[in-house]
Design an enzyme around this catalytic site. Structure first.
Site, PDB file in Angstrom:
ATOM      1  CG  HIS A   1      -3.268  -6.732  -4.469  1.00  0.00           C
ATOM      2  ND1 HIS A   1      -4.576  -6.944  -4.860  1.00  0.00           N
ATOM      3  CD2 HIS A   1      -3.043  -7.593  -3.441  1.00  0.00           C
ATOM      4  CE1 HIS A   1      -5.130  -7.873  -4.087  1.00  0.00           C
ATOM      5  NE2 HIS A   1      -4.208  -8.282  -3.217  1.00  0.00           N
TER       6      HIS A   1
ATOM      7  CD  GLU B   1     -12.459  -9.465 -10.116  1.00  0.00           C
ATOM      8  OE1 GLU B   1     -12.720 -10.592  -9.633  1.00  0.00           O
ATOM      9  OE2 GLU B   1     -12.229  -8.477  -9.402  1.00  0.00           O
TER      10      GLU B   1
END
Length: 306
Positions: free
Chosen positions: A191, A222
């Site tokens: 991440h 995203e």
């Protein structure tokens, strides 16, 4: 709270006055403190402001083509100029004239003949207040990771831009963008690297839009939105091509993708009918295009006009 403000010497002042001597005099007073641009006509000022946002405008009331009051009203209808102080330079002192300046959206007015110290002190105060407000708005409206605008900005400001496009009968375009296989990217690279990737992609979006009115927004996770006022489908297509080109050039490694680098899918809609379309409806239509782009193999864009 201490706010780090842009230096005054980097702040741009636009002077609009048809009297060449007055323009020269005002410029001579201010150029040691600010960046200064000068124009002689109101329509020139409106055209200039389509691609530039000054930090303050000094505006003559009486211009030969259109009134300075009309220039001020036109600019204040634009959300980008909501916080740009417009200071009238006027030789008229009566109450009705002063009230007209305030009602047009003026931040202040300065009497002719201009006293240099008064001009510098007043403009400096207005510019510093604008800079403070911009910093506070950035804290409120910007995504802390990517630096793009956030959902709060979308909800508060973008609807006004859509209404303005409708008033002016201009096209309004929206792109919905999703990073392809980003969950696989995070699972493979972690991440922290995923956050770096989001920043890199956000930079691509920011570099793909050039005009002051264009806005890139982190919609969530995203997913991103790019809002393009005054843009038809050809202009929207150009932005899509720029995004894909810049991502290819960036070549951000993605071993979990069949292409080998990070790509995006894009759905877009241009609103031209100028009826009663709401912003959330346009976003939904752009999202439908995004779904079609994913269905057709990703790393592409699907656009429509409504």
């Amino acid at each position: 709270m201490h706010l780090a403000l842009k230096p005054l010497t980097q702040c741009k002042i636009l002077i609009v006055d048809d009297d060449e001597i007055i323009r020269f005099s005002l410029q001579a007073i201010m150029e040691d403190f600010f960046e200064v641009e000068t124009l002689a006509m109101g329509l020139q000022a409106l055209d200039y402001c389509k691609s530039n946002i000054p930090d303050l405008i000094l505006l003559d009331v009486n211009l030969p083509d259109i009134s300075g009051l009309d220039v001020c009203r036109a600019l204040k209808q634009d959300i980008l100029f909501a916080h740009v102080p417009i200071v009238f330079i006027t030789a008229t002192y009566d109450t009705d004239s002063q009230n007209a300046c305030w009602e047009a959206g003026a931040a202040d007015f300065i009497d002719k003949p201009v006293i240099a110290s008064t001009l510098i002190h007043r403009t400096t105060n207005h510019v510093e207040n604008k800079l403070r407000l911009e910093v506070l708005m950035k804290l409120t409206y910007k995504d802390s990771l990517t630096g793009l605008y956030n959902r709060h900005y979308l909800d508060k400001e973008v609807s006004n831009a859509l209404k303005q496009s409708e008033r002016e009968k201009k096209p309004f375009s929206v792109l919905m963008i999703d990073i392809d296989h980003f969950k696989l990217y995070n699972d493979h690279y972690g991440h922290l690297q995923g956050d770096i990737c989001l920043k890199q992609i956000a930079d691509v979006f920011a570099n793909s839009i050039k005009r002051p009115h264009d806005v890139a927004i982190r919609f969530g996770g995203e997913e991103f939105l790019i809002v393009l006022p005054y843009t038809d489908i050809e202009g929207m297509s150009h932005v899509c091509k720029q995004i894909i080109l810049q991502l290819n050039e960036s070549n951000i490694e993605h071993n979990q993708s069949s292409i080998g680098h990070v790509t995006v899918s894009i759905g877009g809609v241009t609103y031209e009918k100028q009826g009663t379309m709401e912003l959330n409806e346009l976003i939904s239509l752009a999202d439908e295009g995004l779904y079609c782009a994913k269905r057709d193999g990703r790393n592409c864009y699907k656009l429509q006009v409504v």
